[in-house]
Scaffold this active site. Structure first.
Site, PDB file in Angstrom:
ATOM      1  N   GLY A  21      23.027 -16.545 -11.185  1.00 41.21           N
ATOM      2  CA  GLY A  21      23.903 -15.687 -10.345  1.00 41.21           C
ATOM      3  C   GLY A  21      25.021 -16.788  -9.832  1.00 41.21           C
ATOM      4  N   GLY A  25      32.450 -13.101  -9.353  1.00 41.96           N
ATOM      5  CA  GLY A  25      33.303 -12.234 -10.046  1.00 41.96           C
ATOM      6  C   GLY A  25      32.831 -11.805 -11.180  1.00 41.96           C
ATOM      7  CB  SER A  29      26.683 -13.591 -13.282  1.00 41.91           C
ATOM      8  OG  SER A  29      26.560 -14.663 -12.480  1.00 41.91           O
ATOM      9  CG  HIS A 138      27.584 -22.345 -13.976  1.00 49.02           C
ATOM     10  ND1 HIS A 138      28.511 -21.745 -13.159  1.00 49.02           N
ATOM     11  CD2 HIS A 138      27.498 -21.692 -15.076  1.00 49.02           C
ATOM     12  CE1 HIS A 138      28.600 -20.547 -13.706  1.00 49.02           C
ATOM     13  NE2 HIS A 138      28.251 -20.456 -14.842  1.00 49.02           N
ATOM     14  CD  GLU A 175      37.306 -20.036 -16.950  1.00 48.05           C
ATOM     15  OE1 GLU A 175      36.159 -19.409 -17.284  1.00 48.05           O
ATOM     16  OE2 GLU A 175      37.218 -20.763 -15.948  1.00 48.05           O
ATOM     17  CG  HIS A 251      36.728 -14.837 -18.986  1.00 52.23           C
ATOM     18  ND1 HIS A 251      35.356 -15.240 -19.271  1.00 52.23           N
ATOM     19  CD2 HIS A 251      37.163 -15.894 -18.254  1.00 52.23           C
ATOM     20  CE1 HIS A 251      35.062 -16.381 -18.699  1.00 52.23           C
ATOM     21  NE2 HIS A 251      36.125 -16.836 -18.103  1.00 52.23           N
ATOM     22  CB  CYS A 372      31.511 -13.772 -24.280  1.00 47.52           C
ATOM     23  SG  CYS A 372      32.150 -12.714 -22.912  1.00 47.52           S
TER      24      CYS A 372
HETATM   25  O1  SUG Z   1      31.482 -17.612 -17.151  1.00 44.72           O
HETATM   26  N1  SUG Z   1      28.439 -16.256 -17.361  1.00 44.72           N
HETATM   27  C1  SUG Z   1      29.737 -16.356 -17.853  1.00 44.72           C
HETATM   28  C2  SUG Z   1      29.861 -15.545 -18.940  1.00 44.72           C
HETATM   29  C3  SUG Z   1      31.124 -15.818 -19.719  1.00 44.72           C
HETATM   30  C4  SUG Z   1      31.546 -14.853 -20.483  1.00 44.72           C
HETATM   31  N2  SUG Z   1      32.820 -15.168 -21.513  1.00 44.72           N
HETATM   32  C5  SUG Z   1      33.650 -14.497 -21.739  1.00 44.72           C
HETATM   33  N3  SUG Z   1      34.017 -13.340 -20.916  1.00 44.72           N
HETATM   34  N4  SUG Z   1      34.490 -14.883 -22.774  1.00 44.72           N
HETATM   35  C6  SUG Z   1      30.789 -16.824 -17.071  1.00 44.72           C
HETATM   36  O2  SUG Z   1      30.977 -16.132 -15.856  1.00 44.72           O
HETATM   37  C7  SUG Z   1      26.558 -16.736 -15.822  1.00 44.72           C
HETATM   38  C8  SUG Z   1      25.525 -17.889 -15.548  1.00 44.72           C
HETATM   39  C9  SUG Z   1      24.593 -17.619 -14.614  1.00 44.72           C
HETATM   40  O3  SUG Z   1      24.854 -16.854 -13.469  1.00 44.72           O
HETATM   41  O4  SUG Z   1      23.342 -18.158 -14.659  1.00 44.72           O
HETATM   42  C10 SUG Z   1      27.885 -17.242 -16.573  1.00 44.72           C
HETATM   43  O5  SUG Z   1      28.094 -18.371 -16.309  1.00 44.72           O
END
Ligand code: SUG
Length: 447
Positions: A21, A25, A29, A138, A175, A251, A372
């Site tokens: 989590g 946004g 997640s 993270h 990003e 994104h 992604c």
């Molecule tokens: O950055 N999720 C990623 C997902 C990335 C998706 N990428 C694209 N749309 N290109 C992010 O939000 C969740 C990790 C966690 O909650 O454990 C996370 O980082």
């Protein structure tokens, strides 16, 4: 013009894939925080996608995972003692930061970098700018290993330029390719590069989301375009609609995808749709191409359905035999309104004439769909020959990687497992073995 192909570099899911989590946004997640993940299944689902696309004749490669946990991060904020002590103390006192140090988020390689093919750049080399991902703790330290990885894969300076991440400050929130789409007549021809931003640092009047953070700034997009030496008339900078960021579109690749001369997008994706289309059409005309917009209206797909199904986080691929395939997550087939829309789309006689769907549930639960999971790198024949060959997906590599996953990955990870020092040893052992398979002996700093 040399023939060029688009290689999709999919992030190989790491052995510590977990649901923490961490991405405010990103609706998925947040919804799945603290549920038990299955790293083995996640990695196998990703590999199955890579293999199937390679078998269909698409150019496919793999980006290796990163070492986790990041003990440097934990020690830099005051956790001391043995590795086991550090994990135990962080678990007790700062569990969210511990999860951040374990995150397998580099699997979403669309966020690794922004890539411009040699046909577009000032010096005729392929340019990569590593993304700083500084809006989330993270992800904010991924760039160090990402740079190292890209330098290992694209080491030939005659063909490739790898730029380090932009300064890690809010003004340059970047990003990577998740907010970047290239449109062109054919992959080897000069194209138009569209950068989509959610916020402008130095214009307080510019529209910005109210609820969720905008991760990409205009200033970052401009910096990348400059670093790559893109021609201004072939570069389009457009604002994402902040209202959709507030609905979970963190994104731009969650609401639009482009390939060749086709832009597949939702009517609310951009703040100024007409302005975006006019700018793209102008840019395309200057490279001798014609834009084909495929617009999805609210009457066809609501924003809620778009976000829940990840319809636009699809890969739009030019098929070797002609036509384009849309690679969608299985959730698009399960949502009846989206499925109906898609059936109509492929039957419409338009440029998208095939659907390919994959079960990517493990990644989807963290907000990561097919798009992604991949970084697009257009390479001509000489460039493709100059990159590291050990990461190109073949049947033999697929078989080796499946065996490696079966041997090294757990099939369940709960939040408390992140305090287990044995898991850290397992991850390092796995990555060490992986570098032998990929023939990248010094990929990680522990080697
Ligand atoms: O950055 N999720 C990623 C997902 C990335 C998706 N990428 C694209 N749309 N290109 C992010 O939000 C969740 C990790 C966690 O909650 O454990 C996370 O980082």
């Amino acid at each position: 013009m040399p023939t060029a192909r688009e290689y999709n570099f999919d992030g190989l899911v790491g052995p510590s894939h977990n649901y923490a989590g961490l991405s405010f946004g990103n609706v998925a997640s947040f919804n799945n925080v603290k549920s038990v993940s299955n790293p083995k299944q996640a990695a196998l689902q990703g590999l199955a996608k890579m293999r199937a696309l390679a078998q269909r004749g698409f150019a496919q490669a793999v980006l290796p995972p990163q070492l986790r946990p990041d003990f440097r991060l934990l020690r830099s904020i005051g956790f001391t003692g043995s590795d086991a002590d550090v994990l135990a103390r962080a678990f007790r006192d700062a569990p969210a930061i511990l999860s951040s140090a374990w995150s397998a988020a580099p699997m979403w390689s669309a966020n690794a970098a922004t890539v411009s093919p040699s046909a577009d750049t000032g010096d005729g080399r392929v340019h990569f700018t590593v993304a700083n991902l500084n809006s989330k703790l993270h992800r904010s330290y991924e760039h160090l290993q990402t740079e190292r990885t890209l330098r290992a894969l694209f080491s030939d300076a005659r063909h490739f330029a790898v730029h380090q991440a932009l300064p890690g400050t809010p003004a340059f929130g970047d990003e990577g390719a998740a907010n970047h789409t290239r449109l062109c007549a054919s992959h080897g021809a000069a194209g138009v590069e569209m950068f989509v931003y959610g916020r402008v640092e130095f214009n307080p009047e510019a529209p910005a989301p109210k609820r969720f953070p905008a991760r990409q700034t205009l200033e970052a997009s401009q910096a990348v375009a400059r670093l790559h030496g893109l021609q201004p008339q072939h570069t389009v900078l457009v604002a994402q609609d902040p209202a959709v960021i507030d609905m979970g579109v963190f994104h731009s690749d969650v609401i639009a995808v482009g390939n060749g001369n086709v832009l597949f997008y939702h009517e609310q994706a951009f703040l100024d749709e007409a302005g975006m289309l006019a700018a793209l059409q102008r840019g395309m005309a200057s490279v001798g191409a014609e834009l084909v917009p495929v617009r999805v209206g609210f009457a066809q797909v609501s924003m809620a359905d778009a976000v829940a199904s990840y319809l636009f986080n699809s890969q739009l691929l030019s098929k070797p035999e002609g036509g384009m395939a849309l690679v969608v997550p299985q959730e698009c087939r399960e949502n009846s309104r989206v499925a109906t829309y898609l059936d109509g789309l492929v039957a419409s006689g338009g440029p998208i004439d095939e659907l390919i769907s994959f079960d990517l549930r493990q990644s989807m639960r963290n907000g990561g769909g097919p798009a992604c999971l991949r970084l697009r790198v257009v390479l001509d024949e000489a460039e493709a020959a100059a990159m590291h060959q050990g990461v190109i997906m073949t049947e033999a590599l697929y078989a080796e990687l499946v065996q490696w996953v079966e041997l090294h990955y757990r099939d369940a990870l709960a939040p408390a497992d992140l305090a287990d020092p044995q898991l850290a040893i397992e991850v390092q052992t796995a990555l060490d073995a992986l570098t032998k398979i990929l023939q990248l002996p010094q990929l990680y700093s522990f080697q």
